[in-house]
Design a protein around this motif. Structure first.
Motif, mmCIF file in Angstrom:
data_model
loop_
_atom_site.group_PDB
_atom_site.id
_atom_site.type_symbol
_atom_site.label_atom_id
_atom_site.label_comp_id
_atom_site.label_asym_id
_atom_site.label_seq_id
_atom_site.Cartn_x
_atom_site.Cartn_y
_atom_site.Cartn_z
ATOM 1 N N PRO A 153 -7.809 0.870 -39.364
ATOM 2 C CA PRO A 153 -6.763 1.461 -40.210
ATOM 3 C C PRO A 153 -5.867 2.450 -39.465
ATOM 4 O O PRO A 153 -4.682 2.580 -39.799
ATOM 5 N N ALA A 154 -6.417 3.118 -38.447
ATOM 6 C CA ALA A 154 -5.615 4.084 -37.694
ATOM 7 C C ALA A 154 -4.455 3.405 -36.978
ATOM 8 O O ALA A 154 -3.410 4.018 -36.756
ATOM 9 N N HIS A 155 -4.635 2.133 -36.618
ATOM 10 C CA HIS A 155 -3.557 1.393 -35.965
ATOM 11 C C HIS A 155 -2.361 1.215 -36.902
ATOM 12 O O HIS A 155 -1.222 1.125 -36.440
ATOM 13 N N ASN A 156 -2.632 1.136 -38.201
ATOM 14 C CA ASN A 156 -1.544 1.001 -39.168
ATOM 15 C C ASN A 156 -0.740 2.286 -39.309
ATOM 16 O O ASN A 156 0.430 2.262 -39.667
ATOM 17 N N VAL A 157 -1.395 3.402 -39.000
ATOM 18 C CA VAL A 157 -0.736 4.702 -39.099
ATOM 19 C C VAL A 157 0.041 5.014 -37.828
ATOM 20 O O VAL A 157 1.154 5.555 -37.872
ATOM 21 N N TRP A 158 -0.545 4.651 -36.687
ATOM 22 C CA TRP A 158 0.085 4.953 -35.392
ATOM 23 C C TRP A 158 0.284 3.653 -34.626
ATOM 24 O O TRP A 158 -0.647 3.111 -34.053
ATOM 25 N N ALA A 159 1.491 3.144 -34.616
ATOM 26 C CA ALA A 159 1.793 1.881 -33.945
ATOM 27 C C ALA A 159 1.552 1.967 -32.445
ATOM 28 O O ALA A 159 1.252 0.961 -31.790
ATOM 29 N N GLY A 160 1.655 3.176 -31.884
ATOM 30 C CA GLY A 160 1.464 3.338 -30.449
ATOM 31 C C GLY A 160 0.043 3.087 -29.992
ATOM 32 O O GLY A 160 -0.216 2.986 -28.791
ATOM 33 N N ALA A 161 -0.893 2.964 -30.947
ATOM 34 C CA ALA A 161 -2.287 2.748 -30.576
ATOM 35 C C ALA A 161 -2.561 1.316 -30.152
ATOM 36 O O ALA A 161 -3.692 0.995 -29.765
ATOM 37 N N ASP A 162 -1.560 0.464 -30.206
ATOM 38 C CA ASP A 162 -1.787 -0.945 -29.890
ATOM 39 C C ASP A 162 -2.276 -1.154 -28.458
ATOM 40 O O ASP A 162 -2.903 -2.172 -28.169
ATOM 41 N N PHE A 163 -2.016 -0.200 -27.573
ATOM 42 C CA PHE A 163 -2.482 -0.356 -26.198
ATOM 43 C C PHE A 163 -4.014 -0.432 -26.134
ATOM 44 O O PHE A 163 -4.586 -0.975 -25.179
ATOM 45 N N LEU A 164 -4.685 0.072 -27.161
ATOM 46 C CA LEU A 164 -6.146 0.035 -27.188
ATOM 47 C C LEU A 164 -6.681 -1.379 -27.373
ATOM 48 O O LEU A 164 -7.873 -1.622 -27.171
ATOM 49 N N ASN A 165 -5.818 -2.303 -27.767
ATOM 50 C CA ASN A 165 -6.212 -3.706 -27.888
ATOM 51 C C ASN A 165 -6.167 -4.439 -26.555
ATOM 52 O O ASN A 165 -6.647 -5.578 -26.468
ATOM 53 N N GLU A 166 -5.590 -3.828 -25.534
ATOM 54 C CA GLU A 166 -5.500 -4.463 -24.225
ATOM 55 C C GLU A 166 -6.864 -4.442 -23.527
ATOM 56 O O GLU A 166 -7.655 -3.510 -23.731
ATOM 57 N N PRO A 167 -7.167 -5.461 -22.701
ATOM 58 C CA PRO A 167 -8.472 -5.520 -22.021
ATOM 59 C C PRO A 167 -8.817 -4.264 -21.232
ATOM 60 O O PRO A 167 -9.995 -3.902 -21.125
ATOM 61 N N ALA A 168 -7.811 -3.590 -20.701
ATOM 62 C CA ALA A 168 -8.086 -2.392 -19.911
ATOM 63 C C ALA A 168 -8.663 -1.261 -20.753
ATOM 64 O O ALA A 168 -9.296 -0.338 -20.224
#
Length: 245
Positions: A145-160
């Motif tokens: 749900p935090a990803h819906n609040v902060w779009a910038g968190a999408d980098f956490l979905n990257e393999p790194a």
């Protein structure tokens, strides 16, 4: 002098080994066309996986509690850790050969290797290990749900970064055991082990029935079994497919 092993803990780990082997056999049968199951979406199979991984990590936490209580040396800890880490790399290589588009880059052994280090250096937290484990499990509930609040968190979905577990979508990989929420399970295993050693040590030292000896044996050789059972089963199924062809 070597410290005595606790058959009860080895047998519990052996239960996880048997459960995992049966699960992997079904997975392999599905891969070779002998079953028709969805191991990625069917709640029956996804629940099995969650319970198996939970039992493995809880046992790993219990084992660390025993190791610390017995005064395991730093040298011995890092020797065992290096074995787990080396096996994790072998799993990556083998899975890349079998599943190049969804190979394992942070599976259960990778997760255990990282979590063992964290658990070792937080062993002195005592009762706070229960709190820490609960916090990590709670973070899992709010990460997506935090990803819906902060779009910038999408980098956490990257393999790194997705090895942290703070994701909004599951990565494409055959095995995925990130720190969140699984670190919480290992911390609870450590906390439970410390409590048992202080208050219910007899649970670990009492003799087990002779019928449980095979489980205890499996538990003592869990890493070796983990590394060998899949190549053996996959090899046997490949040979069977070749003979049928």
């Amino acid at each position: 002098m070597p410290h005595p092993r606790f058959d009860a803990l080895d047998a519990l780990r052996g239960v996880a080994i048997v459960w995992m082997t049966v699960y992997h056999l079904a997975f392999d049968l599905n891969h070779f066309g002998y079953l028709a199951q969805n191991f990625y979406l069917d709640p029956f199979w996804t629940t099995q996986r969650t319970l198996i991984v939970s039992l493995f990590l809880f046992c790993a936490g219990l084992g660390q509690a025993v190791a610390v209580a017995q005064g395991q040396s730093t040298q011995r800890f890092w020797k065992r850790w290096s074995q787990v880490a080396a096996c994790a790399l072998l799993v990556t290589a083998g899975s890349w050969w079998m599943y190049p588009k969804s190979f394992i880059y942070f599976g259960v052994l990778h997760g255990i290797a990282v979590m063992l280090v964290i658990t070792r250096f937080t062993a002195g937290w005592g009762r706070w290990l229960w709190v820490a484990g609960g916090v990590v499990l709670a973070i899992k509930l709010i990460a997506a749900p935090a990803h819906n609040v902060w779009a910038g968190a999408d980098f956490l979905n990257e393999p790194a970064f997705n090895w942290l577990g703070l994701i909004s979508r599951k990565p494409i990989t055959e095995d995925y055991v990130p720190l969140v929420p699984w670190m919480g399970v290992m911390w609870w295993g450590m906390a439970a082990g410390q409590w048992v050693l202080r208050h219910r040590a007899a649970w670990l030292t009492r003799p087990l029935p002779a019928s449980s000896a095979p489980l205890a044996w499996l538990g003592r050789w869990s890493l070796s079994w983990y590394m060998l059972h899949q190549p053996v089963m996959i090899g046997a199924l490949m040979a069977l497919s070749w003979l049928k062809a």
